[in-house]
Design a protein around this motif. Structure first.
Motif, PDB file in Angstrom:
ATOM      1  N   HIS A  61       0.809  -1.218   0.000  1.00 12.07           N
ATOM      2  CA  HIS A  61       0.000   0.000   0.000  1.00 12.07           C
ATOM      3  C   HIS A  61       0.842   1.269   0.000  1.00 12.07           C
ATOM      4  O   HIS A  61       0.294   2.371  -0.055  1.00 12.07           O
ATOM      5  CB  HIS A  61      -0.902   0.007   1.241  1.00 12.07           C
ATOM      6  N   THR A  62       2.178   1.119   0.075  1.00 14.45           N
ATOM      7  CA  THR A  62       3.037   2.296   0.169  1.00 14.45           C
ATOM      8  C   THR A  62       3.488   2.759  -1.208  1.00 14.45           C
ATOM      9  O   THR A  62       3.689   1.964  -2.116  1.00 14.45           O
ATOM     10  CB  THR A  62       4.279   2.018   1.032  1.00 14.45           C
ATOM     11  N   GLY A  63       3.664   4.057  -1.349  1.00 20.42           N
ATOM     12  CA  GLY A  63       4.105   4.619  -2.615  1.00 20.42           C
ATOM     13  C   GLY A  63       5.602   4.457  -2.800  1.00 20.42           C
ATOM     14  O   GLY A  63       6.353   4.319  -1.829  1.00 20.42           O
ATOM     15  N   GLY A  64       6.062   4.479  -4.058  1.00 20.10           N
ATOM     16  CA  GLY A  64       7.477   4.317  -4.357  1.00 20.10           C
ATOM     17  C   GLY A  64       8.068   5.581  -4.950  1.00 20.10           C
ATOM     18  O   GLY A  64       7.460   6.217  -5.828  1.00 20.10           O
TER      19      GLY A  64
ATOM     20  N   ASP B 195      -7.641   5.861   8.356  1.00 22.17           N
ATOM     21  CA  ASP B 195      -7.001   4.594   7.999  1.00 22.17           C
ATOM     22  C   ASP B 195      -5.987   4.906   6.900  1.00 22.17           C
ATOM     23  O   ASP B 195      -6.322   4.914   5.714  1.00 22.17           O
ATOM     24  CB  ASP B 195      -8.057   3.596   7.515  1.00 22.17           C
ATOM     25  N   ALA B 196      -4.739   5.178   7.296  1.00 22.54           N
ATOM     26  CA  ALA B 196      -3.721   5.567   6.314  1.00 22.54           C
ATOM     27  C   ALA B 196      -3.449   4.445   5.326  1.00 22.54           C
ATOM     28  O   ALA B 196      -3.265   4.686   4.132  1.00 22.54           O
ATOM     29  CB  ALA B 196      -2.438   5.980   7.031  1.00 22.54           C
ATOM     30  N   ARG B 197      -3.437   3.216   5.822  1.00 25.61           N
ATOM     31  CA  ARG B 197      -3.223   2.085   4.909  1.00 25.61           C
ATOM     32  C   ARG B 197      -4.345   2.023   3.871  1.00 25.61           C
ATOM     33  O   ARG B 197      -4.108   1.797   2.688  1.00 25.61           O
ATOM     34  CB  ARG B 197      -3.152   0.775   5.682  1.00 25.61           C
ATOM     35  N   GLY B 198      -5.579   2.244   4.329  1.00 28.02           N
ATOM     36  CA  GLY B 198      -6.716   2.232   3.420  1.00 28.02           C
ATOM     37  C   GLY B 198      -6.597   3.297   2.341  1.00 28.02           C
ATOM     38  O   GLY B 198      -6.986   3.083   1.186  1.00 28.02           O
ATOM     39  N   ILE B 199      -6.056   4.458   2.696  1.00 26.92           N
ATOM     40  CA  ILE B 199      -5.863   5.521   1.705  1.00 26.92           C
ATOM     41  C   ILE B 199      -4.856   5.067   0.656  1.00 26.92           C
ATOM     42  O   ILE B 199      -5.044   5.280  -0.547  1.00 26.92           O
ATOM     43  CB  ILE B 199      -5.407   6.819   2.395  1.00 26.92           C
ATOM     44  N   GLY B 200      -3.774   4.411   1.112  1.00 31.25           N
ATOM     45  CA  GLY B 200      -2.797   3.883   0.166  1.00 31.25           C
ATOM     46  C   GLY B 200      -3.402   2.847  -0.762  1.00 31.25           C
ATOM     47  O   GLY B 200      -3.129   2.839  -1.975  1.00 31.25           O
ATOM     48  N   VAL B 201      -4.253   1.978  -0.217  1.00 27.85           N
ATOM     49  CA  VAL B 201      -4.919   0.967  -1.039  1.00 27.85           C
ATOM     50  C   VAL B 201      -5.862   1.635  -2.042  1.00 27.85           C
ATOM     51  O   VAL B 201      -5.989   1.192  -3.194  1.00 27.85           O
ATOM     52  CB  VAL B 201      -5.682  -0.034  -0.155  1.00 27.85           C
ATOM     53  N   SER B 202      -6.515   2.725  -1.633  1.00 25.95           N
ATOM     54  CA  SER B 202      -7.414   3.438  -2.537  1.00 25.95           C
ATOM     55  C   SER B 202      -6.665   4.059  -3.713  1.00 25.95           C
ATOM     56  O   SER B 202      -7.216   4.157  -4.818  1.00 25.95           O
ATOM     57  CB  SER B 202      -8.189   4.524  -1.773  1.00 25.95           C
ATOM     58  N   VAL B 203      -5.413   4.482  -3.486  1.00 24.13           N
ATOM     59  CA  VAL B 203      -4.596   4.969  -4.602  1.00 24.13           C
ATOM     60  C   VAL B 203      -4.360   3.844  -5.606  1.00 24.13           C
ATOM     61  O   VAL B 203      -4.449   4.034  -6.822  1.00 24.13           O
ATOM     62  CB  VAL B 203      -3.251   5.537  -4.098  1.00 24.13           C
ATOM     63  N   ILE B 204      -4.085   2.643  -5.088  1.00 25.58           N
ATOM     64  CA  ILE B 204      -3.905   1.482  -5.975  1.00 25.58           C
ATOM     65  C   ILE B 204      -5.191   1.205  -6.742  1.00 25.58           C
ATOM     66  O   ILE B 204      -5.168   0.936  -7.951  1.00 25.58           O
ATOM     67  CB  ILE B 204      -3.484   0.243  -5.157  1.00 25.58           C
TER      68      ILE B 204
END
Length: 435
Positions: free
Chosen positions: A116-119, A352-361
């Motif tokens: 879920h993290t950006g690169g 939910d920071a992880r959820g935000i990362g998943v939403s970007v995906i």
């Protein structure tokens, strides 16, 4: 040395010596081990752990499995920073040019998004023409002349790590602190660093959600790196909300450019960037104290010198020379932008920071499979920080999407990732500790 004997000794809880570890890693790098043997070794380490001396030996062996970069002709301290990954974490993009503007040489080898993290590399690829894998001569020249270069790992740097990680990924042995430590640090040692500062994230958007586990990992990284001859420290930072007010690729690159020209002052992001700049400068001996180092970093920003370094790096690596002056000419925008309205009045109390990362995906801004193509245009911007008072219907973020349907899904998803409270929340400090 017979590989299965090394595996047996580690399986039985014995401490391996440096020669045994070096022999095993050399065989791994040469393609002389089966996947079964590599997996068995990783599982033995997962169950039995490793002593500090074993982890140092493993790290050095993996660093020595390929090329080691040399910087003898550069008369600046060679320094870098590594993050364990988060959401809206674009610190490296601003930190490298700030540190370079203050007198460091920063050969920063970064990675793509993981889970879920950006690169950092994915963000840089939103810049037309930017070469994330230049040849060794160009990489060296950019570091020497611009002061920093942010690129991807080549196949000749710590190749044993790549082979070991591929097996760990499919054998449920990724979350081993000895193996995580050796994986991260082997690449940094191969890069020829003199000093290193680590950003170990903790919170619901980090790989280490538990503070205790984050401290254990940070301690392991610091002790092993110092044991391997690189002056190293670690900051533990909060990842219970996105660090920047953007999450995506081109949107985070815009955030970076805004930061470098002074439009992101007094934010959590600025606090983290300046803290890491100060730690790098003190650790490298360029500044005598954190206060002096922070003043140097602020001056590099306010004078425009850091922006000049960034612009030169981008230009030398194939990107446009006028990116900072004309971002709209080069950074693509998604065709649909929709605000995310607050569900009710109150305080942004948690997310939910992880959820935000998943939403970007889900928007297409990350990968579900390694071969997936990324849509660099999509993501979230104008994310309000926790602790902000909002009225019902007021925008708490802006969605950037490829079409209306994707935008509507993202609006609903992001709204669900935030909790609005009646009382003002008590927030965790963004810098949680220093090791």
């Amino acid at each position: 040395m017979i590989p299965q004997e090394i595996i047996r000794r580690k399986r039985d809880g014995d401490e391996l010596n440096a020669a045994e570890i070096s022999s095993f890693i050399a065989a791994l790098a040469a393609g002389q081990l089966s996947e079964g043997q590599i997996g068995a070794f990783a599982m033995a380490v997962w169950f039995k752990g490793m002593s500090r001396a074993e982890i140092v030996a493993l790290t050095l062996a993996m660093a020595d499995s390929g090329d080691r970069l040399q910087w003898a002709d550069i008369d600046r301290p060679i320094a870098d920073k590594h993050s364990t990954g988060g959401v809206g974490d674009n610190v490296s993009l601003m930190l490298a040019p700030i540190a370079a503007a203050c007198g460091l040489a920063v050969p920063m080898i970064s990675g793509r998004g993981l889970g879920h993290t950006g690169g950092t590399l994915d963000k840089l690829e939103s810049i037309p023409g930017y070469m994330i894998t230049p040849d060794a001569d160009l990489f060296h020249r950019v570091v020497k002349e611009a002061g920093c270069a942010i690129i991807g790992q080549t196949g000749t740097l710590a190749p044993a790590d790549g082979r070991l990680y591929a097996v760990r990924d499919v054998t449920a042995t990724v979350d081993s602190i000895p193996l995580i430590t050796a994986s991260i640090l082997s690449k940094k040692l191969a890069a020829g660093l003199e000093t290193l500062v680590l950003d170990v994230k903790v919170g619901n958007g980090a790989f280490m959600a538990d503070r205790g586990q984050a401290e254990i990992l940070a301690q392991s990284l610091v002790e092993v790196a110092n044991g391997a001859g690189v002056k190293t420290s670690a900051l533990i930072t909060d990842m219970n909300q996105p660090l920047a007010d953007s999450a995506g690729n081109a949107v985070e690159m815009r955030n970076c450019l805004d930061f470098l020209v002074g439009r992101k002052a007094d934010t959590r992001l600025e606090t983290v960037v300046l803290a890491f700049a100060a730690e790098m400068l003190v650790k490298s001996g360029v500044a005598a104290s954190s206060d002096e180092a922070e003043r140097m970093a602020r001056q590099a920003l306010s004078s425009g010198k850091a922006a000049e370094v960034f612009a030169r790096m981008v230009s030398m690596l194939g990107g446009p020379a006028d990116l900072i002056e004309n971002p709209d000419r080069y950074l693509a925008r998604a065709p649909v932008a929709k605000p995310v309205p607050a569900a009710r009045s109150g305080w942004l109390g948690a997310c939910d920071a992880r959820g935000i990362g998943v939403s970007v995906i889900d928007l297409g801004g990350g990968r579900r499979h390694p071969a997936d193509r990324i849509d660099h245009r999509v993501g979230f911007s104008e994310l309000l920080p926790l602790g902000t008072r909002v009225n019902a219907g007021e925008p708490i973020a802006l969605v950037h999407a490829a079409d209306d349907a994707a935008a509507e899904r993202a609006v609903a998803a992001l709204a669900a990732h935030y909790r609005i409270t009646e009382e003002r929340p008590e927030l965790t400090p963004v810098i949680a500790g220093l090791l």
